[in-house]
Write an enzyme that holds these catalytic residues in place. Structure first.
Site, PDB file in Angstrom:
ATOM      1  N   GLN B  78       0.819  -1.212   0.000  1.00  0.00           N
ATOM      2  CA  GLN B  78       0.000   0.000   0.000  1.00  0.00           C
ATOM      3  C   GLN B  78       0.852   1.260   0.000  1.00  0.00           C
ATOM      4  O   GLN B  78       0.325   2.370  -0.024  1.00  0.00           O
ATOM      5  CB  GLN B  78      -0.912   0.007   1.233  1.00  0.00           C
ATOM      6  CG  GLN B  78      -1.886  -1.155   1.286  1.00  0.00           C
ATOM      7  CD  GLN B  78      -2.583  -1.296   2.643  1.00  0.00           C
ATOM      8  OE1 GLN B  78      -2.291  -0.561   3.584  1.00  0.00           O
ATOM      9  NE2 GLN B  78      -3.490  -2.262   2.746  1.00  0.00           N
ATOM     10  N   HIS B 140      -0.798  -0.007   5.786  1.00  0.00           N
ATOM     11  CA  HIS B 140      -1.345   0.887   6.821  1.00  0.00           C
ATOM     12  C   HIS B 140      -0.455   2.082   7.098  1.00  0.00           C
ATOM     13  O   HIS B 140       0.087   2.244   8.186  1.00  0.00           O
ATOM     14  CB  HIS B 140      -1.636   0.115   8.117  1.00  0.00           C
ATOM     15  CG  HIS B 140      -2.789  -0.824   7.985  1.00  0.00           C
ATOM     16  ND1 HIS B 140      -3.555  -1.202   9.054  1.00  0.00           N
ATOM     17  CD2 HIS B 140      -3.305  -1.471   6.908  1.00  0.00           C
ATOM     18  CE1 HIS B 140      -4.501  -2.053   8.631  1.00  0.00           C
ATOM     19  NE2 HIS B 140      -4.353  -2.231   7.333  1.00  0.00           N
ATOM     20  N   GLU B 234     -14.952   3.391   9.962  1.00  0.00           N
ATOM     21  CA  GLU B 234     -15.526   4.467  10.772  1.00  0.00           C
ATOM     22  C   GLU B 234     -15.354   5.826  10.124  1.00  0.00           C
ATOM     23  O   GLU B 234     -14.374   6.068   9.437  1.00  0.00           O
ATOM     24  CB  GLU B 234     -14.794   4.559  12.130  1.00  0.00           C
ATOM     25  CG  GLU B 234     -14.928   3.351  13.004  1.00  0.00           C
ATOM     26  CD  GLU B 234     -14.196   3.536  14.339  1.00  0.00           C
ATOM     27  OE1 GLU B 234     -13.497   4.565  14.500  1.00  0.00           O
ATOM     28  OE2 GLU B 234     -14.349   2.668  15.205  1.00  0.00           O
ATOM     29  N   TYR B 255      -9.441 -10.300  10.483  1.00  0.00           N
ATOM     30  CA  TYR B 255      -9.741 -10.958   9.221  1.00  0.00           C
ATOM     31  C   TYR B 255      -9.958 -12.455   9.428  1.00  0.00           C
ATOM     32  O   TYR B 255     -10.665 -13.107   8.679  1.00  0.00           O
ATOM     33  CB  TYR B 255      -8.640 -10.694   8.193  1.00  0.00           C
ATOM     34  CG  TYR B 255      -8.610  -9.255   7.740  1.00  0.00           C
ATOM     35  CD1 TYR B 255      -9.699  -8.705   7.062  1.00  0.00           C
ATOM     36  CD2 TYR B 255      -7.528  -8.444   8.012  1.00  0.00           C
ATOM     37  CE1 TYR B 255      -9.693  -7.374   6.660  1.00  0.00           C
ATOM     38  CE2 TYR B 255      -7.519  -7.114   7.611  1.00  0.00           C
ATOM     39  CZ  TYR B 255      -8.594  -6.583   6.941  1.00  0.00           C
ATOM     40  OH  TYR B 255      -8.587  -5.268   6.550  1.00  0.00           O
TER      41      TYR B 255
END
Lengths: 363, 363
Positions: B78, B140, B234, B255
């Site tokens: 990522q 992340h 959220e 997960y």
């Protein structure tokens, strides 16, 4: 503070922008299409789009519905559901035509089915023509169709890749442009209709894998383009009984690099209008006749899969090629189909598992 | 014969179309972008877009140019180049800020660099902040930024996945919203600026992987959304020194399906404004303030990668959530960023190796 953005989306092959580069905008009409292949505009504003895996979708008011009743297709390699065209009297009779690959990997052919569209359902589905006898393998099916002004239907077939010499044989349905009646019969005035041993539906031969076919009602010309071997893509003006040379005359080479033929032209065989070296992998062809882009009137718009663009072939009044222009390169998308909508906008189908229907309109 | 097509591109979560569903059209402004991540609008009409692999592009008059001088990023998993935001006085000082992952797989961090944009070149590039100490792994990173009205810059960091307990630790830069000056210093009024052992740039904590951050100048609220674990995405209203609970309080599960915490809320920890169960994988967040879509005034627009849509969070005058709407679902595209342009159009960046910049305007 924020000025109006003008996005031209036109990239020239040369350096200077000519007068015939109108400012365009490109609108996403639908996304998430699984390898869309062809587009047809309904009189009520709906838009039909085929997906190669075998579904026909109807776009209406921004919603995509699946049209039920599509014949089972052979979805393998390049095979699947190809073209959708409306009968010239569609508004009265609701008839449409689908071309597709059917059969098995070992024995398949390009088919044409006729059906009646009732809401989102195909009725009275009937296979009216197939490329008989069958071939083997999953590539080079051709599959484009176009109605001619006399109400007959032209259909392209590919050479099946392993059968390239068939393109020159009149007893083989491979590597041809065919012409049939709207009921699938052989018109009596086809060039080989009464020749013993020849397939009656043949209109022209010596083609490799034509995936673009469009009739220009003004010049009364049928244009086709075809995938050549490495470096031999062609645009041709299709004529009755014409021999377009494949594989005897070609500008291309085999993918191995080997020479296919020493001849680029050959006596009795018709030269191409345009040859693309290197190949652009053309699919989808339209003759621009519309009000929105008068700069392009009468020009050819060819989709390019490998070149990821639309190639505009600029024709002068006499139909002579005077230039080419690369359009919509900024999309960076494989273009599978190019069509001109009734309002003169240009619609594109992009070739991807997440393919889109795009509408090009004047900025 | 061909009627005007009205494509709404709005799909409701419910069944009836509410009054606040304006007709929209979606224009492709650029294609072929390699995982575009963030969009910024220049005062002169140009548009900057980051590509995750580490390039910054400038769209101007339909042409994409590469901006030179971008710092070397860690493009793995990522990680890569994330956000680009302009200094509030960009028109006068030409300063912009880039967030990105840098370092090695074994030791990397989220960085912020400041630079001056001169034509298509970054000058005086300077790293003004990094998430120190480094972490390990390619996921992340957070990486969104937003200027606050006092001229400070908010930055999100992720929990690095393997370090989730760090989100609660004030001596770790992971899982936080940070606040720094425009030169990268710690503002004296940060909540932990003078707390021994704490990282002074922390503004709020207890976050997992926030990839959306937007300030509403009318309500004077900073909104962030974050990827939760399975079923715990959220949206939060970020407050000074606030603890947003991760991983102590969450609606999500691991997960593996394992429980992460028995608590969905916890004393002293701030509940989310919106919880998405199941997850939509949000990325890119805008507060709609503009003239083009008064129906959406003050609402939140959140991109969704997994849900392939934009989620509009309908807020009432008091800022209370009164509903959600799924927008642009027909694109069927992973949405990485959502921004409101100065003219009130909504721009989207789609997440793909052939990503697009799309402009949503009123039909």
């Amino acid at each position: 503070m924020f000025r109006t953005l003008i996005f031209a989306f036109a990239l020239l092959l040369g350096s200077a922008a000519p007068a015939n580069t109108p400012p365009t905008k490109i609108t996403v009409m639908a996304g998430g299409l699984n390898h869309p292949w062809s587009i047809a505009f309904l009189p009520d504003g709906g838009v039909l789009v085929t997906e190669r895996a075998g579904t026909l979708k109807l776009l209406h008011n921004g919603q995509l519905r699946t049209v039920r009743g599509v014949p089972r297709v052979l979805a393998t390699g390049q095979g699947g559901l190809f073209d959708v065209v409306l009968h010239p009297q569609f508004a009265a009779n609701g008839l449409l035509y689908l071309s597709y690959a059917a059969g098995s990997f070992k024995a398949n052919a390009t088919y044409v089915a006729r059906a009646r569209l009732v809401s989102d359902q195909l009725r009275d589905v009937q296979v009216i023509w197939k490329a008989d006898p069958s071939k083997r393998g999953g590539v080079h099916f051709g599959g484009r169709m176009a109605f001619l002004p006399d109400g007959t239907l032209a259909i392209t077939t590919g050479d099946g890749f392993d059968y390239r010499e068939h393109a020159q044989k009149l007893d083989s349905p491979l590597g041809k442009v065919m012409r049939i009646t709207d009921a699938g019969k052989t018109p009596a005035d086809n060039p080989f209709a009464s020749q013993p041993g020849a397939i009656g539906s043949i209109w022209s031969f010596g083609h490799r894998n034509p995936q673009g076919l469009a009739f220009d009602p003004v010049r009364q010309r049928l244009f086709a383009h075809e995938h050549g071997p490495r470096g031999g893509d062609e645009v041709n003006i299709i004529t009755r009984g014409g021999n377009f040379g494949w594989p005897v005359a070609t500008h291309g080479r085999d993918y191995s690099g080997a020479t296919i033929s020493p001849f680029k032209t050959y006596p009795g065989m018709i030269d191409a209008l345009v040859v693309w070296v290197p190949s652009i992998a053309p699919s989808g062809l339209a003759v621009y006749r519309g009000r929105m882009f008068p700069e392009w009137e009468g020009d050819l718009l060819a989709g390019a899969l490998v070149d990821k663009e639309v190639r505009r072939i600029d024709l002068d009044e006499a139909g002579k090629v005077i230039g080419q222009q690369s359009l919509f390169k900024n999309l960076n998308a494989r273009i599978r189909d190019v069509r001109v909508a009734p309002d003169g906008a240009v619609w594109l189908a992009t070739d991807s598992e997440q393919g889109q229907l795009l509408r090009v309109s004047r900025q």
